[in-house]
Design a protein around this motif. Structure first.
Motif, PDB file in Angstrom:
ATOM      1  N   LEU A   5     146.121  48.634  32.411  1.00 35.64           N
ATOM      2  CA  LEU A   5     146.755  48.993  33.680  1.00 35.64           C
ATOM      3  C   LEU A   5     146.394  50.412  34.083  1.00 35.64           C
ATOM      4  N   ALA A   6     146.600  50.709  35.345  1.00 36.46           N
ATOM      5  CA  ALA A   6     146.310  52.049  35.842  1.00 36.46           C
ATOM      6  C   ALA A   6     147.171  53.083  35.119  1.00 36.46           C
ATOM      7  N   LEU A   7     148.347  52.626  34.672  1.00 39.16           N
ATOM      8  CA  LEU A   7     149.250  53.486  33.918  1.00 39.16           C
ATOM      9  C   LEU A   7     148.579  54.121  32.713  1.00 39.16           C
ATOM     10  N   SER A   8     147.625  53.372  32.136  1.00 45.51           N
ATOM     11  CA  SER A   8     147.018  53.796  30.883  1.00 45.51           C
ATOM     12  C   SER A   8     146.381  55.173  30.984  1.00 45.51           C
ATOM     13  N   PRO A  22     137.407  49.627  35.280  1.00 48.60           N
ATOM     14  CA  PRO A  22     137.718  48.200  35.383  1.00 48.60           C
ATOM     15  C   PRO A  22     137.036  47.503  36.556  1.00 48.60           C
ATOM     16  N   THR A  23     136.451  48.269  37.492  1.00 49.97           N
ATOM     17  CA  THR A  23     135.763  47.592  38.588  1.00 49.97           C
ATOM     18  C   THR A  23     134.247  47.673  38.405  1.00 49.97           C
ATOM     19  N   ASP A  24     133.834  47.881  37.172  1.00 44.95           N
ATOM     20  CA  ASP A  24     132.405  47.966  36.913  1.00 44.95           C
ATOM     21  C   ASP A  24     132.074  47.090  35.712  1.00 44.95           C
ATOM     22  N   GLU A  25     130.811  46.686  35.579  1.00 46.67           N
ATOM     23  CA  GLU A  25     130.433  45.850  34.456  1.00 46.67           C
ATOM     24  C   GLU A  25     129.993  46.725  33.282  1.00 46.67           C
ATOM     25  N   PRO A  26     130.097  46.194  32.052  1.00 46.16           N
ATOM     26  CA  PRO A  26     129.564  46.937  30.903  1.00 46.16           C
ATOM     27  C   PRO A  26     128.066  47.190  31.080  1.00 46.16           C
ATOM     28  N   ALA A  27     127.590  48.266  30.463  1.00 41.09           N
ATOM     29  CA  ALA A  27     126.192  48.662  30.635  1.00 41.09           C
ATOM     30  C   ALA A  27     125.218  47.551  30.258  1.00 41.09           C
ATOM     31  N   LEU A  28     125.568  46.790  29.210  1.00 37.71           N
ATOM     32  CA  LEU A  28     124.677  45.723  28.743  1.00 37.71           C
ATOM     33  C   LEU A  28     124.537  44.638  29.813  1.00 37.71           C
TER      34      LEU A  28
ATOM     35  N   GLU B 177     139.994  46.715  42.374  1.00 39.43           N
ATOM     36  CA  GLU B 177     140.906  47.579  41.624  1.00 39.43           C
ATOM     37  C   GLU B 177     142.270  46.917  41.498  1.00 39.43           C
ATOM     38  N   ALA B 178     142.709  46.311  42.607  1.00 38.99           N
ATOM     39  CA  ALA B 178     144.006  45.632  42.583  1.00 38.99           C
ATOM     40  C   ALA B 178     143.991  44.509  41.552  1.00 38.99           C
ATOM     41  N   ALA B 179     142.901  43.741  41.537  1.00 36.68           N
ATOM     42  CA  ALA B 179     142.804  42.639  40.583  1.00 36.68           C
ATOM     43  C   ALA B 179     142.833  43.170  39.152  1.00 36.68           C
ATOM     44  N   ALA B 180     142.092  44.281  38.927  1.00 37.21           N
ATOM     45  CA  ALA B 180     142.058  44.863  37.581  1.00 37.21           C
ATOM     46  C   ALA B 180     143.441  45.379  37.186  1.00 37.21           C
ATOM     47  N   THR B 185     140.524  40.075  34.065  1.00 33.39           N
ATOM     48  CA  THR B 185     139.295  40.532  33.427  1.00 33.39           C
ATOM     49  C   THR B 185     138.228  40.634  34.502  1.00 33.39           C
ATOM     50  N   ARG B 186     137.098  41.266  34.185  1.00 33.20           N
ATOM     51  CA  ARG B 186     136.027  41.429  35.156  1.00 33.20           C
ATOM     52  C   ARG B 186     135.538  40.067  35.639  1.00 33.20           C
TER      53      ARG B 186
END
Lengths: 301, 287
Positions: A5-8, A22-28, B177-180, B185-186
């Motif tokens: 969560l954003a709280l983290s 969280p809105t991006d993919e892992p580098a791999l 962002e809202a979904a995350a 999950t992605r």
């Protein structure tokens, strides 16, 4: 699950566990996707383009030059340019007229007219050529008249031009109509109220506003006019040195196993395609700049 | 004179030139496009019903439909998958040569089809740059239906990328962002948030690529091998009929192809209308 969560952000131990956006993919995953995209791109676009030039120059520059400058190739180049010089202005004038009528006035049946203008894009080029063969060909309704007056339409320049005009018909209009609709007609109306004639309104107010869009349409129209194969092939009759355009010359040389000649002609057309893409990018940038400037003006006003 | 009375079918305007431009547009459109297309229907109607049916449904013609539509569909599906990945990568990531890739995507639009045809035939031939890797595996690409598939993939490539790119660019990151934030999950975000938003654009690009492939001629005939019943597309069959001076038969086939194109055009327009409506609806209700 919920530790992402954003709280983290406020909890140091959780940030360590999960640093990734969280809105991006892992580098791999990113690397794999880019790899797949580039592989597909290389296989289908770069390889064919490179192959044109490598094969054209495969037997040395002298053979390449000979393939380009023999009489058949030269007359094909001349014919291709001639057709474009006739067909592009015709569709340019039409495109301006159509977009003036459609974008500056409200009338019934506008959407039907717009759809009809786009129609040639959804017609197979072979069928486009076929239509003119049916009208002006030996079995056509006016063949006797044409024959009696010794007028040659199909298997001659007029037929080639007609087929080219058909397949390049929508290019200018479809660029201009949305552009002029977005720009609105307040400025033209103001010019009119201030006493400008219709022609003055067009040349002094409208034309400067639409010039980049117009150029964009003309570039695409010209590329298709010079590169059209299917439609032109049907009405050409393939007379060497007379009704062979450059794309048709490529076919004939290829079928005669003159690989270097075919690829030399193809390389000219590929260069034309690359020039088209470069010009198109340039016109697109100018168009975007224009749009941004107009938006700024609107904000200031 | 023209300002005296406005006809009922158009609204009054301060600008001149409606009569001239409208008249020219309609006249030019009719002469160059509509009358020629009408001629195809007139010529086809010179056949009686039985010979029309024979002309458009002989075994050789039916085989060409299966080949043309089947491979166009397959190529459009491949383009939808890789077009999505390409558009995604071009919009979201940065990598060296990105602008070059972006600019070259339109190559199939700009490259004449006969050039594409001979080049693809050369590359995918058994001794070509790509074909030689498949030759030992017993897979022949050029001069088989697989070659047609390659050519149709090439010419349809830009459609999906170019229809998806603007939609992906305008997609608001806040939604992801809202979904995350809500614990998705992605993969879940991609499947339930992003994918539904871009689906209409993806379908439009797919339909455009399919429509283009169905009517394609130039790039296919060089790589196809053109064996009747095996690797002969419908456009080529029309040309073959013309060369045999069977103009009515060619027109009959053209009528079938035109009708299918019109249905596809209608479908694409409906999709685009849906896309715009959804887009503006979201704008109006959101934010």
């Amino acid at each position: 699950m919920s530790d992402s969560l954003a709280l983290s952000r406020t909890l140091p131990q959780a940030t360590k566990a999960r640093k990734a956006d969280p809105t991006d993919e892992p580098a791999l995953v990113k690397a794999i996707l880019i790899g797949v995209a580039l592989l597909f791109f290389a296989l289908f676009l770069v390889l064919p383009l490179a192959s044109v030039f490598v094969t054209a120059l495969g037997k040395g520059f002298a053979a390449y030059w000979d393939g380009l400058t023999n009489d058949d190739a030269l007359s094909a180049i001349r014919l291709t340019v001639l057709i474009a010089v006739i067909a592009v202005p015709l569709n340019l004038v039409f495109g301006v007229a159509a977009s003036w009528a459609i974008a500056r006035f409200d009338f019934k049946g506008k959407s039907v007219l717009t759809t009809l203008i786009d129609l040639p894009f959804s017609v197979s080029p072979v069928i486009a050529g076929l239509t003119f063969l049916l009208i002006f060909g030996r079995q056509g309704p006016i063949w006797d008249f044409l024959d009696a007056h010794n007028l040659k339409i199909v298997f001659a320049l007029p037929g080639l031009v007609l087929a080219t005009v058909f397949v390049t018909f929508p290019f200018v209009a479809r660029e201009l109509i949305p552009l002029m609709q977005a720009q609105g007609s307040e400025e033209e109306e103001a010019a009119r109220v201030l006493g400008a004639s219709g022609w003055q309104v067009f040349t002094r107010v409208t034309l400067p506003k639409i010039k980049w869009g117009l150029l964009y349409g003309v570039i695409l129209c010209n590329a298709r006019a010079m590169g059209e194969f299917g439609a032109v092939s049907v009405v050409s009759g393939h007379i060497r040195g007379e009704t062979n355009t450059l794309p048709l010359h490529v076919e004939i040389e290829y079928n005669d196993y003159h690989t270097v000649g075919a690829f030399a002609a193809a390389s000219i057309l590929a260069l034309l395609a690359l020039a088209t893409l470069a010009l198109k990018l340039w016109a697109e940038r100018k168009l975007a700049q224009d749009k941004a400037a107009r938006r700024e003006d609107a904000v200031q006003a | 004179m023209s300002t005296a009375l406005f006809p009922l079918w158009r609204k009054p305007s301060a600008l001149p030139g409606f009569g001239l431009t409208m008249g020219y547009t309609v006249a030019y459109l009719s002469l160059v496009v509509l009358v020629p297309l009408l001629m195809v229907f007139i010529k086809a109607s010179s056949l009686d019903w039985a010979s029309f049916v024979t002309a458009v449904s002989s075994p050789r013609v039916l085989a060409s439909y299966r080949l043309t539509f089947g491979l166009s569909l397959a190529a459009a599906i491949l383009n939808a998958v890789f077009g999505f990945i390409l558009a995604w990568v071009l919009v979201r990531y940065t990598f060296p040569g990105k602008r070059f890739v972006d600019a070259l995507i339109d190559l199939p639009f700009a490259l004449p089809t006969s050039v594409a045809g001979i080049v693809l035939a050369a590359i995918y031939a058994p001794n070509g740059w790509v074909g030689r890797w498949f030759e030992p595996l017993g897979i022949k690409i050029a001069f088989t239906p697989l070659g047609i598939f390659v050519a149709l993939t090439f010419i349809g490539l830009p459609f999906v990328v170019r229809t998806l790119q603007p939609v992906l660019e305008e997609f608001e990151r806040e939604q992801e962002e809202a979904a995350a934030c809500l614990g998705a999950t992605r993969w879940q975000t991609l499947r339930h948030v992003i994918f539904p938003a871009v689906l209409p654009a993806l379908l439009t690009g797919f339909a455009l690529a399919f429509a283009r492939a169905v009517g394609e001629y130039g790039s296919v005939i060089f790589i196809a091998g053109n064996i009747p019943m095996v690797s002969e597309i419908t456009s080529l069959l029309i040309v073959t009929k013309l060369e045999q001076f069977d103009y009515a038969g060619a027109a009959a086939l053209a009528v079938v192809m035109l009708m299918i194109s019109f249905v596809l055009l209608l479908l694409i327009n409906t999709l685009q209308w849906w896309l715009q409506r959804r887009h503006s609806g979201r704008r109006a209700s959101g934010a």
